[in-house]
Design a protein around this motif. Sequence first.
Motif, PDB file in Angstrom:
ATOM      1  N   VAL A 164     -13.428   4.503  -8.646  1.00 15.39           N
ATOM      2  CA  VAL A 164     -13.453   3.188  -9.277  1.00 15.39           C
ATOM      3  C   VAL A 164     -12.097   2.852  -9.880  1.00 15.39           C
ATOM      4  CG1 VAL A 164     -14.481   1.806 -11.113  1.00 15.39           C
ATOM      5  CG2 VAL A 164     -15.931   3.326  -9.743  1.00 15.39           C
ATOM      6  N   GLU A 165     -11.490   3.825 -10.553  1.00 11.67           N
ATOM      7  CA  GLU A 165     -10.198   3.595 -11.192  1.00 11.67           C
ATOM      8  C   GLU A 165      -9.130   3.265 -10.158  1.00 11.67           C
ATOM      9  OE1 GLU A 165      -6.958   5.887 -14.092  1.00 11.67           O
ATOM     10  OE2 GLU A 165      -8.755   6.925 -13.396  1.00 11.67           O
ATOM     11  N   LEU A 166      -9.097   4.026  -9.081  1.00  9.44           N
ATOM     12  CA  LEU A 166      -8.113   3.786  -8.027  1.00  9.44           C
ATOM     13  C   LEU A 166      -8.355   2.450  -7.344  1.00  9.44           C
ATOM     14  CD1 LEU A 166      -5.733   4.786  -6.401  1.00  9.44           C
ATOM     15  CD2 LEU A 166      -7.312   6.100  -4.969  1.00  9.44           C
ATOM     16  N   ASN A 167      -9.627   2.122  -7.171  1.00  9.44           N
ATOM     17  CA  ASN A 167      -9.958   0.850  -6.524  1.00  9.44           C
ATOM     18  C   ASN A 167      -9.449  -0.324  -7.350  1.00  9.44           C
ATOM     19  OD1 ASN A 167     -11.640  -0.363  -4.248  1.00  9.44           O
ATOM     20  ND2 ASN A 167     -12.425  -1.477  -6.023  1.00  9.44           N
ATOM     21  N   SER A 168      -9.573  -0.231  -8.678  1.00 12.92           N
ATOM     22  CA  SER A 168      -9.095  -1.297  -9.557  1.00 12.92           C
ATOM     23  C   SER A 168      -7.585  -1.470  -9.436  1.00 12.92           C
ATOM     24  CB  SER A 168      -9.475  -0.978 -11.002  1.00 12.92           C
ATOM     25  OG  SER A 168      -8.966  -1.958 -11.876  1.00 12.92           O
ATOM     26  N   LYS A 169      -6.851  -0.363  -9.391  1.00 15.00           N
ATOM     27  CA  LYS A 169      -5.399  -0.427  -9.262  1.00 15.00           C
ATOM     28  C   LYS A 169      -4.985  -0.993  -7.907  1.00 15.00           C
ATOM     29  CE  LYS A 169      -4.462   3.435 -12.409  1.00 15.00           C
ATOM     30  NZ  LYS A 169      -3.912   4.817 -12.525  1.00 15.00           N
ATOM     31  N   MET A 170      -5.677  -0.558  -6.863  1.00 11.37           N
ATOM     32  CA  MET A 170      -5.369  -1.050  -5.520  1.00 11.37           C
ATOM     33  C   MET A 170      -5.602  -2.553  -5.422  1.00 11.37           C
ATOM     34  SD  MET A 170      -6.888   2.032  -3.120  1.00 11.37           S
ATOM     35  CE  MET A 170      -7.547   0.778  -2.060  1.00 11.37           C
ATOM     36  N   LEU A 171      -6.697  -3.005  -5.986  1.00 17.99           N
ATOM     37  CA  LEU A 171      -7.035  -4.416  -5.948  1.00 17.99           C
ATOM     38  C   LEU A 171      -5.993  -5.245  -6.693  1.00 17.99           C
ATOM     39  CD1 LEU A 171      -9.133  -6.435  -4.961  1.00 17.99           C
ATOM     40  CD2 LEU A 171     -10.406  -6.075  -7.078  1.00 17.99           C
ATOM     41  N   GLN A 172      -5.510  -4.722  -7.809  1.00 20.14           N
ATOM     42  CA  GLN A 172      -4.471  -5.411  -8.579  1.00 20.14           C
ATOM     43  C   GLN A 172      -3.193  -5.567  -7.751  1.00 20.14           C
ATOM     44  OE1 GLN A 172      -3.434  -3.525 -12.295  1.00 20.14           O
ATOM     45  NE2 GLN A 172      -1.516  -4.648 -12.460  1.00 20.14           N
ATOM     46  N   HIS A 173      -2.782  -4.498  -7.081  1.00 24.05           N
ATOM     47  CA  HIS A 173      -1.569  -4.550  -6.259  1.00 24.05           C
ATOM     48  C   HIS A 173      -1.776  -5.471  -5.042  1.00 24.05           C
ATOM     49  CE1 HIS A 173       0.700  -1.686  -8.541  1.00 24.05           C
ATOM     50  NE2 HIS A 173      -0.207  -0.727  -8.395  1.00 24.05           N
ATOM     51  N   ALA A 174      -2.975  -5.487  -4.505  1.00 23.20           N
ATOM     52  CA  ALA A 174      -3.261  -6.362  -3.365  1.00 23.20           C
ATOM     53  C   ALA A 174      -3.160  -7.829  -3.772  1.00 23.20           C
ATOM     54  CB  ALA A 174      -4.649  -6.058  -2.807  1.00 23.20           C
ATOM     55  N   GLN A 175      -3.672  -8.152  -4.939  1.00 24.08           N
ATOM     56  CA  GLN A 175      -3.585  -9.531  -5.434  1.00 24.08           C
ATOM     57  C   GLN A 175      -2.132  -9.928  -5.701  1.00 24.08           C
ATOM     58  OE1 GLN A 175      -6.271  -9.011  -8.762  1.00 24.08           O
ATOM     59  NE2 GLN A 175      -8.015  -9.874  -7.649  1.00 24.08           N
ATOM     60  N   GLU A 176      -1.338  -8.991  -6.201  1.00 26.96           N
ATOM     61  CA  GLU A 176       0.082  -9.265  -6.425  1.00 26.96           C
ATOM     62  C   GLU A 176       0.809  -9.508  -5.100  1.00 26.96           C
ATOM     63  OE1 GLU A 176       1.431  -5.874  -8.563  1.00 26.96           O
ATOM     64  OE2 GLU A 176       0.577  -6.512 -10.488  1.00 26.96           O
ATOM     65  N   ALA A 177       0.446  -8.756  -4.085  1.00 30.77           N
ATOM     66  CA  ALA A 177       1.057  -8.938  -2.768  1.00 30.77           C
ATOM     67  C   ALA A 177       0.747 -10.320  -2.202  1.00 30.77           C
ATOM     68  CB  ALA A 177       0.568  -7.850  -1.813  1.00 30.77           C
ATOM     69  N   LEU A 178      -0.474 -10.788  -2.420  1.00 27.82           N
ATOM     70  CA  LEU A 178      -0.846 -12.130  -1.970  1.00 27.82           C
ATOM     71  C   LEU A 178      -0.045 -13.193  -2.717  1.00 27.82           C
ATOM     72  CD1 LEU A 178      -4.736 -11.889  -1.623  1.00 27.82           C
ATOM     73  CD2 LEU A 178      -3.113 -12.339   0.225  1.00 27.82           C
ATOM     74  N   GLU A 179       0.107 -13.009  -4.002  1.00 24.31           N
ATOM     75  CA  GLU A 179       0.837 -13.987  -4.815  1.00 24.31           C
ATOM     76  C   GLU A 179       2.323 -14.014  -4.464  1.00 24.31           C
ATOM     77  OE1 GLU A 179       0.015 -12.743  -8.772  1.00 24.31           O
ATOM     78  OE2 GLU A 179      -2.114 -13.286  -8.699  1.00 24.31           O
ATOM     79  N   GLN A 180       2.897 -12.844  -4.194  1.00 23.77           N
ATOM     80  CA  GLN A 180       4.321 -12.747  -3.913  1.00 23.77           C
ATOM     81  C   GLN A 180       4.639 -12.922  -2.432  1.00 23.77           C
ATOM     82  OE1 GLN A 180       5.383  -8.929  -5.526  1.00 23.77           O
ATOM     83  NE2 GLN A 180       4.781  -9.479  -7.617  1.00 23.77           N
ATOM     84  N   GLY A 181       3.625 -12.795  -1.581  1.00 28.69           N
ATOM     85  CA  GLY A 181       3.852 -12.912  -0.142  1.00 28.69           C
ATOM     86  C   GLY A 181       4.737 -11.803   0.390  1.00 28.69           C
ATOM     87  N   ALA A 182       4.548 -10.577  -0.100  1.00 31.29           N
ATOM     88  CA  ALA A 182       5.412  -9.470   0.300  1.00 31.29           C
ATOM     89  C   ALA A 182       4.665  -8.142   0.242  1.00 31.29           C
ATOM     90  CB  ALA A 182       6.647  -9.403  -0.594  1.00 31.29           C
ATOM     91  N   SER A 183       5.026  -7.246   1.146  1.00 29.27           N
ATOM     92  CA  SER A 183       4.449  -5.905   1.164  1.00 29.27           C
ATOM     93  C   SER A 183       5.190  -5.003   0.186  1.00 29.27           C
ATOM     94  CB  SER A 183       4.529  -5.309   2.573  1.00 29.27           C
ATOM     95  OG  SER A 183       3.851  -6.112   3.518  1.00 29.27           O
ATOM     96  N   SER A 184       4.572  -3.878  -0.164  1.00 31.38           N
ATOM     97  CA  SER A 184       5.231  -2.912  -1.051  1.00 31.38           C
ATOM     98  C   SER A 184       4.581  -1.553  -0.883  1.00 31.38           C
ATOM     99  CB  SER A 184       5.124  -3.363  -2.512  1.00 31.38           C
ATOM    100  OG  SER A 184       3.774  -3.285  -2.957  1.00 31.38           O
ATOM    101  N   PHE A 185       5.208  -0.555  -1.477  1.00 32.74           N
ATOM    102  CA  PHE A 185       4.617   0.771  -1.582  1.00 32.74           C
ATOM    103  C   PHE A 185       4.337   1.053  -3.050  1.00 32.74           C
ATOM    104  CE2 PHE A 185       6.906   1.275   2.450  1.00 32.74           C
ATOM    105  CZ  PHE A 185       5.909   1.832   3.232  1.00 32.74           C
ATOM    106  N   GLN A 186       3.237   1.728  -3.309  1.00 26.20           N
ATOM    107  CA  GLN A 186       2.882   2.138  -4.662  1.00 26.20           C
ATOM    108  C   GLN A 186       2.456   3.595  -4.625  1.00 26.20           C
ATOM    109  OE1 GLN A 186       3.387   0.075  -7.174  1.00 26.20           O
ATOM    110  NE2 GLN A 186       3.795  -1.729  -5.891  1.00 26.20           N
ATOM    111  N   THR A 187       2.628   4.283  -5.750  1.00 25.83           N
ATOM    112  CA  THR A 187       2.163   5.666  -5.841  1.00 25.83           C
ATOM    113  C   THR A 187       0.987   5.735  -6.800  1.00 25.83           C
ATOM    114  OG1 THR A 187       3.808   6.127  -7.560  1.00 25.83           O
ATOM    115  CG2 THR A 187       4.385   6.683  -5.295  1.00 25.83           C
ATOM    116  N   PHE A 188       0.018   6.576  -6.456  1.00 25.19           N
ATOM    117  CA  PHE A 188      -1.186   6.726  -7.264  1.00 25.19           C
ATOM    118  C   PHE A 188      -1.393   8.211  -7.569  1.00 25.19           C
ATOM    119  CE2 PHE A 188      -1.839   3.014  -4.529  1.00 25.19           C
ATOM    120  CZ  PHE A 188      -2.079   2.034  -5.472  1.00 25.19           C
ATOM    121  N   PRO A 189      -1.629   8.544  -8.829  1.00 21.70           N
ATOM    122  CA  PRO A 189      -1.852   9.954  -9.174  1.00 21.70           C
ATOM    123  C   PRO A 189      -3.178  10.447  -8.585  1.00 21.70           C
ATOM    124  CG  PRO A 189      -2.296   8.540 -11.064  1.00 21.70           C
ATOM    125  CD  PRO A 189      -1.689   7.661 -10.005  1.00 21.70           C
TER     126      PRO A 189
END
Length: 384
Positions: A164-189
């Motif tokens: 659940v915790e990871l899903n919340s973080k992933m969803l946040q980054h996905a929404q940011e990608a939509l807003e910015q119109g750009a791909s990225s890499f993120q690291t998750f513990p």
Amino acid sequence: MKELQEIVTAYHQHQKNGLKTALATVVHVEGSSYRRPGARMLVSEEGHLTGAISGGCLEGDALRKARLAMVQGTPSLVKYDTMDDDDSKLGVGLGCNGIIHILIEPIDPQDPNNPMFFLQHLVSQRRSGVLVTLFSLENRRGHQPGTCLFLTEDGVQMGSAPSVELNSKMLQHAQEALEQGASSFQTFPAEHELTGFIEYLPPSISLVVCGAGNDVMPLVHMAQILGWHTSVVDGRANYATPERFPSAQKVLISKPDQVLEQVQIDHRTAFLLMTHNYNYDLAMLRNLLTLHPPYIGVLGPKKKLERLLDELQETGTPLTEEQRKILYGPTGLDLGAETSEEIALSVLAEIKAVFSNRMGGYLRERQQSIHSGSVQDKPAALLS
């Protein structure tokens, strides 16, 4: 987007024939490579390949590993290092001076959250979307979660992360990608640190060509090869016919004031005025400027565009500086084009450059990486 469309079409055919499949995706690159993160290839158990993950040097070895993944039923992460002598001995011979990581995911058609299900939804809707793919560079031989989340600009969400915790973080980054119109890499513990490829996928370019003369025919054909969605509009019924433009998605007979209500317009729509009819182009230009699309190309000499703008000014439609920025006339890059086919190449190249925010110059004179600006080459945590 065309490559994804072809992959989805091939997947349906393999399903119809009862064949197992696996999806190979470039998920991470260090240094140079022929394809960048997001390149995909569908592999069937019979060895049929759709899409590409390299210029042809990786596909043979990836096919062998994809077949193994189908048998084992688990995703795997494969590393190809151009500076590794072993890769040369294997016959990979990339010649790109980089390290390429390929995620291979066997497709389970019974799993509604398999990556092909996400891709099917993406290509069926003209919406921007984000795919989140998790993998472990630290533990390549360990568990690879793979493609696990899909989000569209209109809020459609599919899949989820392992927690659940990871899903919340992933969803946040996905929404940011939509807003910015750009791909990225993120690291998750995690037990073994996970890298997330947050992949922004815009819809293909939609091209609306006002004009159905013979010079438009090669342009529409080339746009179809690129996978663009093309509409052809003209007021002449004997010109605007499906028989003349079999590769266009729409062929419309319309007056200028009725065109815009018949085509879908979004942030990926380009317009070309190629009617060779001054009054038609003038009426279309007046209507288009109120919508502010990303690109309006006007065929013909610069004097024609100046006359159009002067007449708009005189009739109470002055142009703002922002409106002038989206006008391209004469349309096309300076390639020395003369024939209809060469002009089509010039025009389509300019549209591609505009949507990619590039100048369209010689690559040999580019100081930055050819692919810079599309996605970071390394996860944020690995950039130090």
